[in-house]
Design a protein around this motif. Sequence first.
Motif, PDB file in Angstrom:
ATOM      1  N   UNK A  81       0.878  -1.174   0.000  1.00  0.00           N
ATOM      2  CA  UNK A  81       0.000   0.000   0.000  1.00  0.00           C
ATOM      3  C   UNK A  81       0.915   1.222   0.000  1.00  0.00           C
ATOM      4  N   UNK A  82       0.898   1.977  -1.113  1.00  0.00           N
ATOM      5  CA  UNK A  82       1.818   3.103  -1.295  1.00  0.00           C
ATOM      6  C   UNK A  82       1.008   4.385  -1.415  1.00  0.00           C
ATOM      7  N   UNK A  83       1.436   5.401  -0.653  1.00  0.00           N
ATOM      8  CA  UNK A  83       0.769   6.708  -0.669  1.00  0.00           C
ATOM      9  C   UNK A  83       1.443   7.592  -1.715  1.00  0.00           C
ATOM     10  N   UNK A  84       0.636   8.146  -2.633  1.00  0.00           N
ATOM     11  CA  UNK A  84       1.127   9.090  -3.648  1.00  0.00           C
ATOM     12  C   UNK A  84       0.292  10.353  -3.508  1.00  0.00           C
ATOM     13  N   UNK A  85       0.857  11.401  -2.906  1.00  0.00           N
ATOM     14  CA  UNK A  85       0.058  12.564  -2.551  1.00  0.00           C
ATOM     15  C   UNK A  85       0.830  13.850  -2.785  1.00  0.00           C
ATOM     16  N   UNK A  86       0.105  14.904  -3.014  1.00  0.00           N
ATOM     17  CA  UNK A  86       0.712  16.220  -3.150  1.00  0.00           C
ATOM     18  C   UNK A  86       0.617  17.015  -1.863  1.00  0.00           C
ATOM     19  N   UNK A  87      -0.099  16.514  -0.883  1.00  0.00           N
ATOM     20  CA  UNK A  87      -0.324  17.241   0.373  1.00  0.00           C
ATOM     21  C   UNK A  87      -0.029  16.331   1.559  1.00  0.00           C
ATOM     22  N   UNK A  88       1.238  16.105   1.836  1.00  0.00           N
ATOM     23  CA  UNK A  88       1.593  15.255   2.970  1.00  0.00           C
ATOM     24  C   UNK A  88       2.899  15.757   3.564  1.00  0.00           C
ATOM     25  N   UNK A  89       2.874  16.028   4.833  1.00  0.00           N
ATOM     26  CA  UNK A  89       4.057  16.521   5.514  1.00  0.00           C
ATOM     27  C   UNK A  89       4.904  15.378   6.049  1.00  0.00           C
ATOM     28  N   UNK A  90       6.064  15.736   6.591  1.00  0.00           N
ATOM     29  CA  UNK A  90       6.990  14.728   7.082  1.00  0.00           C
ATOM     30  C   UNK A  90       6.381  13.897   8.206  1.00  0.00           C
ATOM     31  N   UNK A  91       5.755  14.567   9.175  1.00  0.00           N
ATOM     32  CA  UNK A  91       5.177  13.837  10.310  1.00  0.00           C
ATOM     33  C   UNK A  91       4.076  12.901   9.843  1.00  0.00           C
ATOM     34  N   UNK A  92       3.256  13.382   8.924  1.00  0.00           N
ATOM     35  CA  UNK A  92       2.158  12.554   8.410  1.00  0.00           C
ATOM     36  C   UNK A  92       2.699  11.352   7.661  1.00  0.00           C
ATOM     37  N   UNK A  93       3.746  11.559   6.862  1.00  0.00           N
ATOM     38  CA  UNK A  93       4.340  10.464   6.103  1.00  0.00           C
ATOM     39  C   UNK A  93       4.919   9.408   7.033  1.00  0.00           C
ATOM     40  N   UNK A  94       5.609   9.860   8.083  1.00  0.00           N
ATOM     41  CA  UNK A  94       6.191   8.920   9.039  1.00  0.00           C
ATOM     42  C   UNK A  94       5.093   8.123   9.742  1.00  0.00           C
ATOM     43  N   UNK A  95       3.997   8.797  10.110  1.00  0.00           N
ATOM     44  CA  UNK A  95       2.888   8.093  10.760  1.00  0.00           C
ATOM     45  C   UNK A  95       2.265   7.071   9.817  1.00  0.00           C
ATOM     46  N   UNK A  96       2.138   7.431   8.530  1.00  0.00           N
ATOM     47  CA  UNK A  96       1.577   6.494   7.547  1.00  0.00           C
ATOM     48  C   UNK A  96       2.440   5.247   7.448  1.00  0.00           C
ATOM     49  N   UNK A  97       3.769   5.417   7.447  1.00  0.00           N
ATOM     50  CA  UNK A  97       4.663   4.266   7.388  1.00  0.00           C
ATOM     51  C   UNK A  97       4.550   3.429   8.660  1.00  0.00           C
ATOM     52  N   UNK A  98       4.367   4.116   9.785  1.00  0.00           N
ATOM     53  CA  UNK A  98       4.291   3.394  11.059  1.00  0.00           C
ATOM     54  C   UNK A  98       3.075   2.496  11.128  1.00  0.00           C
ATOM     55  N   UNK A  99       1.937   2.944  10.593  1.00  0.00           N
ATOM     56  CA  UNK A  99       0.702   2.160  10.701  1.00  0.00           C
ATOM     57  C   UNK A  99       0.526   1.178   9.554  1.00  0.00           C
ATOM     58  N   UNK A 100       1.517   1.096   8.660  1.00  0.00           N
ATOM     59  CA  UNK A 100       1.437   0.013   7.680  1.00  0.00           C
ATOM     60  C   UNK A 100       1.632   0.370   6.236  1.00  0.00           C
ATOM     61  N   UNK A 101       1.737   1.656   5.876  1.00  0.00           N
ATOM     62  CA  UNK A 101       2.018   2.013   4.490  1.00  0.00           C
ATOM     63  C   UNK A 101       3.435   1.563   4.153  1.00  0.00           C
ATOM     64  N   UNK A 102       3.631   1.041   2.944  1.00  0.00           N
ATOM     65  CA  UNK A 102       4.937   0.526   2.552  1.00  0.00           C
ATOM     66  C   UNK A 102       5.873   1.608   2.046  1.00  0.00           C
ATOM     67  N   UNK A 103       5.331   2.691   1.501  1.00  0.00           N
ATOM     68  CA  UNK A 103       6.180   3.782   1.013  1.00  0.00           C
ATOM     69  C   UNK A 103       5.271   4.956   0.682  1.00  0.00           C
TER      70      UNK A 103
END
Length: 641
Positions: A81-103
């Motif tokens: 599950x990969x997030x491709x977004x134009x509106x994502x900050x560093x903290x949000x990206x790190x949290x997404x990876x922590x809860x299971x996003x692969x990249x």
Amino acid sequence: MATPLRVLIIEDSEDDALLVLRELSKGGYEPDYERVETVEAMMEAIAVRSWDIALSDYVLPRFSGMEALRIWRQSGFDGPFIVVSGKIGEDTAVEAMRVGANDYFIKGNISRLVPAIQRELKEVELRRKKREAEDALLTSELRYRRLVAAVTDYIYTVEIRDGSVVGTYHGPGCTAVTGYGPEEFEEDPYLWYRMIHEEDKQRVTEQSRRLLEGEDIPSLEHRIIHKDGSIRWVRNTIVPRYDEFGVLAAYDGLIADITGRKTAELELGLRSAALDAAANAIVISDRDGRVIWANPAFTLLTGYSPEEIVGRSLGILNSGVHGEEFYRDLWETIRAGKVWRGEMVNRRKDGSLYPEEQTITPVVDEEGVVRHYIAIKEDVTERKRAQEALLENARMACDMEFARQIQRALLPAAPPAATGVNCAGRWVPAAHVGGDYYDFFPRDDGSLDTVIADVSGHSVGAALIMTEARSVIRAQARSGGSPAAIVGSLNETLYDDLTRAELFITMFYASYRPASRILTYASAGHNPPLLYRRAEGGCQELDAEGLILGVRPQVTFEEREVRLEPGDLLFLYTDGITESDNGSGELFGVGRLCSILASRHGEEPEAVINAVLAELASFTGGRPPADDICMVAVKITPSSG
């Protein structure tokens, strides 16, 4: 041939989805996709088919990337599950990876998307194979219980006269074991000997010699060649019969087919060797969690030898990191006969902590009662480090992209509206940021100054020096000095900083006066710009004596002038263009650049720049530039003079 890829795209913008699909196609995939943008649509898509991967925006009008991630994982999909977004900050990206996003990737910067997908799909395949191995291990005990060897025994008799075989009799059971009937053995007394496997004949012959000499001989296990060509294992037990003179007259034997047992022993031996040689730690415990057996990898992982761990609970590895609820959930799962998979932090014998991925498989008896547990443990320390490095790289990529946007914003947003000229510029960094720079400075008297510069290297340091140089150049340009004076002043101002940074700058500075059509210029070691003369139909280089900025202070720079005519084309550039190679050592060179100017001089400056970039891409085979590229095109119009 393109690789099929089933892609679920969670995205409200069809255009953004098409950009991602185009990147997948360029990367060698043939995407079979469906785009959804609501919870209902996603759940319906998941219900009707399987997917290899999910690509999700982070923010949608009626949905969110994190909710999509939760649905994806709860549905049992193991795919990335990969997030491709134009509106994502560093903290949000790190949290997404922590809860299971692969990249995750920023829209507009998805060049690493295909390599990331390839990496994650390989991880999925490795996990699948691991599960299959674990499932095979779970069912192995049941399979071996079915290996009930149907013992097929039969009796035979061999008659001896004067030390030689004169007749044999094999019971009816011989057909099932050997493939030959009793009558075939009666017709050929030496048939049995010829059936013995070549590698075992010496042992059987030695046994026969000892039998003739009157020795008591034990049962012998050896191989025979079945009538159908297959190899069978048999156990041959011999009972001798002697005449009244004590001479061997005959012997009776019992043949037992032990092929099933030998095969099972071989398989068990191979499995035991495989378990001992396995890279992952494997532990077998009883229903109360006391260790029965552990392989050598367990000792390497934990520091405990088999003698130290057998008979003890695996609780000795408890790190104290996990609470009682964690272990209660684990035990409830495996006591119910279900497989438990998860990550935990354990403690080695030396007291150090380490993360491990563990799978615990219950082994049940014929009545379904759990009797043992098989645990497979994998040290994931390196994987965790790699994930942390990936997050760090992702954060750095975000920072570099932000720096790139800032540096691009420092360049002219559009060419200035100047009398007697049309101009355009372009900046193409080799990395996120670079050391090339160009600018335009209209003067109050109607003149137009143009500058192009190249800081050595194309790193962050080069970009920072170029940012400083831009500020100084702009201040000097407003002072109204001549090109040579401006370049000389820049050298004095920047010398100390360039020396400390161990960098230098090449620069070409020109000032054009439309009223007289005079171009005045100075150079600080920069490659000479090209001036295409429409009247002459050829190019000339504009050069002037001057040392590179930052080499030494108090340098005098030569200043030259040239008169331009309507239709002339002035082209300033950095060496990232002429020093590009085609992979075979051949450089793009000045000659090709002159040819482009000759064929395109009648077009607008922006079109000329586009033509140069297109020809350069064709020459290099589309490879990314090895050096920064910067260029300025200035065309003299008839309104001059």
